[in-house]
Design an enzyme around this catalytic site. Structure first.
Site, PDB file in Angstrom:
ATOM      1  N   ASP A 119       0.821  -1.201   0.000  1.00  0.00           N
ATOM      2  CA  ASP A 119       0.000   0.000   0.000  1.00  0.00           C
ATOM      3  C   ASP A 119       0.864   1.263   0.000  1.00  0.00           C
ATOM      4  OD1 ASP A 119      -2.044   1.841   0.424  1.00  0.00           O
ATOM      5  OD2 ASP A 119      -2.141   1.451   2.585  1.00  0.00           O
ATOM      6  N   ASP A 298      -1.872   6.082  -4.915  1.00  0.00           N
ATOM      7  CA  ASP A 298      -2.157   5.110  -3.857  1.00  0.00           C
ATOM      8  C   ASP A 298      -2.519   3.739  -4.429  1.00  0.00           C
ATOM      9  OD1 ASP A 298      -2.918   3.774  -1.589  1.00  0.00           O
ATOM     10  OD2 ASP A 298      -4.565   5.125  -1.065  1.00  0.00           O
TER      11      ASP A 298
END
Ligand SMILES: *[C@@H]1O[C@H](CO)[C@@H](O)[C@H](O)[C@H]1NC(C)=O
Ligand SMILES: *[C@@H]1O[C@H](CO)[C@@H](O)[C@H](O)[C@H]1NC(C)=O
Ligand SMILES: *[C@@H]1O[C@H](CO)[C@@H](O)[C@H](O)[C@H]1NC(C)=O
Ligand SMILES: *[C@@H]1O[C@H](CO)[C@@H](O)[C@H](O)[C@H]1NC(C)=O
Ligand SMILES: *[C@@H]1O[C@H](CO)[C@@H](O)[C@H](O)[C@H]1NC(C)=O
Ligand SMILES: *[C@@H]1O[C@H](CO)[C@@H](O)[C@H](O)[C@H]1NC(C)=O
Ligand SMILES: *[C@@H]1O[C@H](CO)[C@@H](O)[C@H](O)[C@H]1NC(C)=O
Ligand SMILES: *[C@@H]1O[C@H](CO)[C@@H](O)[C@H](O)[C@H]1NC(C)=O
Ligand SMILES: *[C@@H]1O[C@H](CO)[C@@H](O)[C@H](O)[C@H]1NC(C)=O
Ligand SMILES: *[C@@H]1O[C@H](CO)[C@@H](O)[C@H](O)[C@H]1NC(C)=O
Ligand SMILES: *[C@@H]1O[C@H](CO)[C@@H](O)[C@H](O)[C@H]1NC(C)=O
Length: 411
Positions: A119, A298
């Protein structure tokens, strides 16, 4: 021992294979798999899953901003909602049917394999602990007592997630191995309590591995990749992602030249913390609908989320586009399925298209001719969050050495 563990995992996760790192390459590859079930077998979107994205992202950005404030002593310039943020109440419990880019790491001595979600929108690593009693069933567990390199830091942690529940536990340091590269003395959160969104039925990896900067680490510690760089495990302070549904990988220690074509457009980070860069413009079928935006890149987000004004301008230029807030959820729009728009995001002066396949999330309902668009409105702050819907279309380089995000065409 190691071989036995790996073959056991191969049985558990037939779609994931472990690649023995080759020291003849500068970098190493971690194959990733994605769990895509944003739509059912009829092609209709799971409205509830899409709906859970927005509160999840809001809470995620808040976690980053609040860690930033704590770690640096100043407010993050994009944290403009701080003063009128509602208190963290219970948001509806939702399923996390989003997409997660997951692959193997190993933790401890002897090394134990785990699957984590990589992530770039957060900076901490956590795993379920052996003694986790809440929502951890079905996940592999981290047993610090069984690792000779584990050290208890005597510090707890608590992270709030978008479903209104919390992941909490204790911080340890241990050795974390990514494709053969060792991060020693790495902070690992051993969770004794998982939030509902991280239970095995909703979150298939075991844990989360944050790849953003130390400034937004809730543990106020060095993230795994930064540790690898500091400990000279990789000479190139860069990692690359290819995130297409068919074949995806994380490349640690540079970028994989076989996966992109041409050169990178490099974008300097405007605020170190998240991977935040300038988004020059958004264009729809050749018409510019917004300019001069800021974007957080992201890998842990499914959609592309923009501020309401920009997203409304975008859909208002598309013939037949409709506000779908009553059908799908607040912030969502539909477009006619037979004319999926050509949307581009321009970074560093170059327009990168979002393919129709990426933009189209699926039918709004069975028998409809309208499809849900992959760009949704969410007023998270004065920035966009650019996830999968865009990242599937490019090869992305994240460089901690010169603080840049680079995009190149896929080969
Ligand atoms: C999540 O996906 C599964 C299929 O994998 C489906 O059965 C379930 O209804 C979905 N849940 C939500 C909330 O969308
Ligand atoms: C590890 O050992 C300590 C001390 O014996 C014990 O209190 C703790 O519960 C153990 N933790 C786990 C995860 O087994
Ligand atoms: C950490 O949390 C546990 C369980 O809630 C508690 O017993 C312990 O005192 C806490 N430790 C610290 C250092 O705050
Ligand atoms: C990582 O540590 C293991 C032992 O834990 C060792 O065998 C291996 O050579 C180390 N790798 C590197 C790249 O230092
Ligand atoms: C390991 O990390 C802890 C906490 O971050 C630190 O106190 C300790 O000095 C480190 N040890 C080594 C050998 O780097
Ligand atoms: C990493 O390499 C640099 C430069 O060669 C050196 O100064 C530093 O001490 C090395 N760090 C470690 C942890 O080996
Ligand atoms: C940025 O990083 C790349 C790869 O690490 C390197 O080749 C390049 O020279 C760097 N550029 C600048 C301006 O430092
Ligand atoms: C772009 O936005 C920034 C900050 O939001 C602002 O300071 C700047 O003046 C804007 N530039 C243009 C050309 O509008
Ligand atoms: C979009 O651009 C085309 C020309 O490229 C123009 O004909 C059309 O009117 C524009 N549409 C909108 C909504 O601005
Ligand atoms: C998008 O671009 C393609 C190729 O340039 C074109 O065939 C298609 O009609 C365009 N779609 C729309 C909705 O304008
Ligand atoms: C790479 O880009 C060049 C120039 O744009 C193009 O001609 C070539 O077909 C591309 N190769 C691949 C494998 O996509």
């Amino acid at each position: 021992m190691r071989l036995a563990l790996l073959s056991l995992l191969a049985i558990l996760e037939p779609s994931l294979s472990y690649v023995v790192p080759s020291k003849t390459h500068v970098g190493v590859t971690i194959p990733l798999v994605k769990r895509t079930n944003l739509r059912d077998e009829r092609g209709v979107v799971y409205a509830q899953a899409l709906n859970s994205e927005l509160p999840k992202m809001e809470r995620k950005m808040q976690r980053g901003f609040s860690a930033f404030r704590k770690n640096t002593g100043v407010s993050h310039p994009s944290d403009i909602k701080r003063l009128f943020r509602r208190s963290p109440g219970a948001l509806p419990l939702t399923d996390d049917n989003g997409s997660l880019w997951q692959g193997f790491i190993e933790v401890g001595t002897p090394p134990v394999p785990f699957i984590v979600d990589f992530d770039t929108g957060s900076s901490d690593l956590f795993l379920p602990a052996t003694d986790c009693q809440i929502n951890c069933r079905g996940h592999r567990r981290y047993n610090a007592n069984a690792s000779t390199t584990a050290q208890d830091l005597g510090r707890n942690f608590s992270l709030a997630f978008g479903d209104g529940s919390t992941v909490r536990g204790e911080q340890f340091v241990d050795t974390v191995i990514i494709a053969g590269l060792n991060a020693t003395n790495q902070t690992v959160g051993a969770a004794t309590e998982y939030s509902t969104g991280f239970s095995a039925s909703q979150f298939s990896p075991d844990g989360l591995l944050g790849m953003a900067f130390p400034q937004i680490s809730a543990f106020n510690t060095t993230p795994v990749f930064h540790t690898l760089v500091t400990q000279n495990q990789t000479t190139i302070p860069e990692f690359g992602f290819k995130l297409t549904p068919e074949d995806s990988e994380l490349f640690v220690g540079g970028t994989n030249p076989n996966l992109f074509n041409g050169s990178f457009v490099q974008n300097p980070i405007t605020q170190v913390g998240f991977w935040q860069i300038a988004l020059d413009s958004v264009d729809v079928n050749g018409n510019t609908t917004s300019t001069n935006l800021s974007a957080i890149i992201d890998t842990g987000t499914t959609l592309v989320l923009g501020d309401t004004d920009s997203v409304v301008s975008l859909y208002s230029t598309i013939p037949g586009a409709q506000d779908a807030s009553n059908i799908v959820g607040p912030g969502f729009f539909t477009v006619p399925c037979d004319t999926i728009p050509n949307v581009t995001l321009t970074f560093g002066g170059k327009a990168f298209p979002i393919s129709a396949e990426s933009f189209n999330l699926g039918l709004v309902s069975q028998g409809s001719t309208d499809c849900v668009g992959g760009i949704a409105a969410a007023d998270l702050g004065n920035f966009w969050v650019v996830g999968d819907v865009f990242l599937q279309n490019v090869y992305t380089s994240f460089n901690v050495g010169n603080s840049t995000v680079g995009f190149a065409d896929l080969s």
